[in-house]
Design an enzyme around this catalytic site. Structure first.
Site: not given
Ligand code: UD1
Ligand code: CA
Length: 449
Positions: A9, A15, A80-81, A141, A170, A369
């Protein structure tokens, strides 16, 4: 197998075009994050780790409001995630079991789906990824399978034409053993189109290390992620439509389902009857056989069996209506118990109060109250009768079977069985009305000429 959750989160959600962190935008009056946490809670996790970043303090406070045992860790830079998941490493260091990764902006994952994933793990898969057939695969993805195994995940921005043609996408939800997951995560690099640590890379890493990876599929509606205001609005509609259908299915009467607005945790008993345009905020329970009439607004309250509410009533947090209680039109109840069979039927405010069994509260009664600084309680005894337009200046008690005369301002306790009258005595001036009207009409005539 014991399971813990990591909920991502930290993202800004640019956006959404908002000052507010994305996961704090609401569906059914609850932050997206709470929906994700509630979905996760359904599998009774040992630990729930929330990774915060943008608006971190606010997001952490919201997470703890929902569940005070939630562990919040901060990702100071959103790399990144994969990097996000890595932030949970320390919090789960001594945990032995499976970890499920969820996104804070994906509110509709069902417990059945999460259970399917844990089952796939139990059946021997090292890595379980939640996928779905996308109507429009767009920027998701792509899941590349071969012989029943997931080979790798390719982000849309890194994909070639053949990979882009794949429609199995994904969701982001991952399940793996804790040690395996963090092992894989430490090997993720940033050699990709966005220069980010992709969590999705763990699939290829796992396969290269001879581990198995499988896809569990769910409906696209479950994996709906919120990125824009339009998606938030559509998700609200989806939530409401699901909640309405579930209520009808559970034996609730909704006079005009498309106008019933549910809170994220609304509980309606069998044979409850809900009129048109009723709004439920968070924390509402309406029991079997109770009726909520048109245009009422309820939050944080409990309505027992056979109670009747509305039309046009407002029940605020702490309103507790016992069996057969009645709260009628233009009545507001806050932090107050209305005992069995008591009636507050018209135009009243009852706050910080108890109303005894079978008491009758006349039209226009107000519990005063608030003194501008503190709140005070009013206690109204069983079978008492509060006359219309009574002001009860709290703290104050009205005894059992006591009465207050209409228009009374009650500033002292009223003993059991007594009647309180506190208003100016009436004085009738004989003929005065006619004389006054004559004078006024004469004046008007003079002006007109
Ligand atoms: C991600 C997936 C993609 C998938 C899609 C589904 C990856 C690289 N890609 O892409 O394969 O189809 O979600 O919706 O995982 N977040 C963090 N920290 C970060 C980056 C993201 O906490 O550094 C959180 C975001 O707040 C969000 C989630 O991770 O809740 C997903 O991140 P987002 O940037 O939306 O990923 P997508 O590019 O949509
Ligand atoms: Ca996203």
């Amino acid at each position: 197998m014991p399971t813990s959750l990591v909920i991502l989160a930290a993202g800004q959600g640019s956006r959404m075009n908002s000052e507010r962190p994305k996961v704090l935008h609401k569906i059914a009056d609850a932050p997206l994050l709470w929906h994700a946490m509630a979905a996760g809670q359904s599998i009774e996790p040992d630990h729930m780790v929330v990774v915060t970043g943008h608006g971190g303090a606010q997001v952490a406070a919201s997470a703890r409001t929902f569940d005070d045992s939630a562990i919040c860790v901060e990702q100071t830079e959103q790399l990144g995630t994969g990097h996000a998941v890595d932030q949970a490493r320390g919090a789960l260091a001594s945990f032995d079991g499976d970890v499920i990764v969820l996104y804070g902006d994906t509110p509709f994952i069902s417990s059945e789906t999460l259970l399917k994933m844990t089952r796939a793990r139990a059946e021997g898969a090292d890595l379980v990824i939640l996928g779905f057939e996308a109507a429009d695969a767009g920027r998701y993805g792509r899941l590349i399978e071969k012989d029943g195994q997931l080979e790798r995940i390719v982000e849309a921005k890194d994909a070639g034409a053949a990979e882009l043609a794949v429609t199995l996408c994904n969701s982001g939800v991952v399940c793996a053993d804790r040690a395996t997951l963090f092992d894989l995560v430490s090997n993720i690099g940033t050699d990709n189109a966005q220069g980010e640590y992709y969590l999705t890379d763990i699939v290829e890493l796992a396969r290269a290390a001879g581990r198995s990876a499988v896809v569990v599929r769910c409906d696209e509606a479950e994996t709906l992620g919120i990125n824009t205001r339009a998606e938030l609005a559509a998700a609200e509609q989806q939530f409401q439509s699901t909640a309405r259908n579930a209520a009808l299915e559970a034996g609730v009467s909704l006079a005009d389902p498309s106008t019933t607005v549910f809170g994220f945790d609304t509980v309606l008993g069998r044979d409850a009857v809900i009129g048109p345009h009723v709004v439920f905020g968070p924390g509402v329970t309406v029991e079997s056989g109770a009726e909520v009439k048109a245009f009422s607004h309820l939050e944080g309250c409990h309505v027992a069996q056979d109670a009747v509410v509305g039309p046009f009533a407002r029940l605020r947090p702490g309103a507790e209506l016992a069996e057969g209680a009645k709260v009628g039109n233009f009545v507001e109840i806050k932090n107050a118990e209305i005992a069995e069979g008591a009636k507050v039927n018209h135009l009243s405010y009852v706050g910080d109060a108890t109303v005894g069994r079978a008491a009758n509260i006349g039209a226009g009664t107000i519990t005063c109250n608030y003194d501008g600084v503190m709140k005070h309680r009013t206690e109204i005894g069983a079978r008492s009768f509060i006359g219309s337009n009574t002001l009860l200046v709290a703290p104050v008690k009205v005894g059992e079977e006591a009465m207050t005369a209409s228009g009374t301002v009650v500033t002292q306790d009223v003993p059991d069985g007594a009647m309180a009258i506190a208003r100016a005595k009436q004085d009738n001036k004989a003929g005065f009305a006619r004389r006054l009207m004559d004078i006024l009409r004469a004046k008007k005539k003079q002006k007109g000429s």
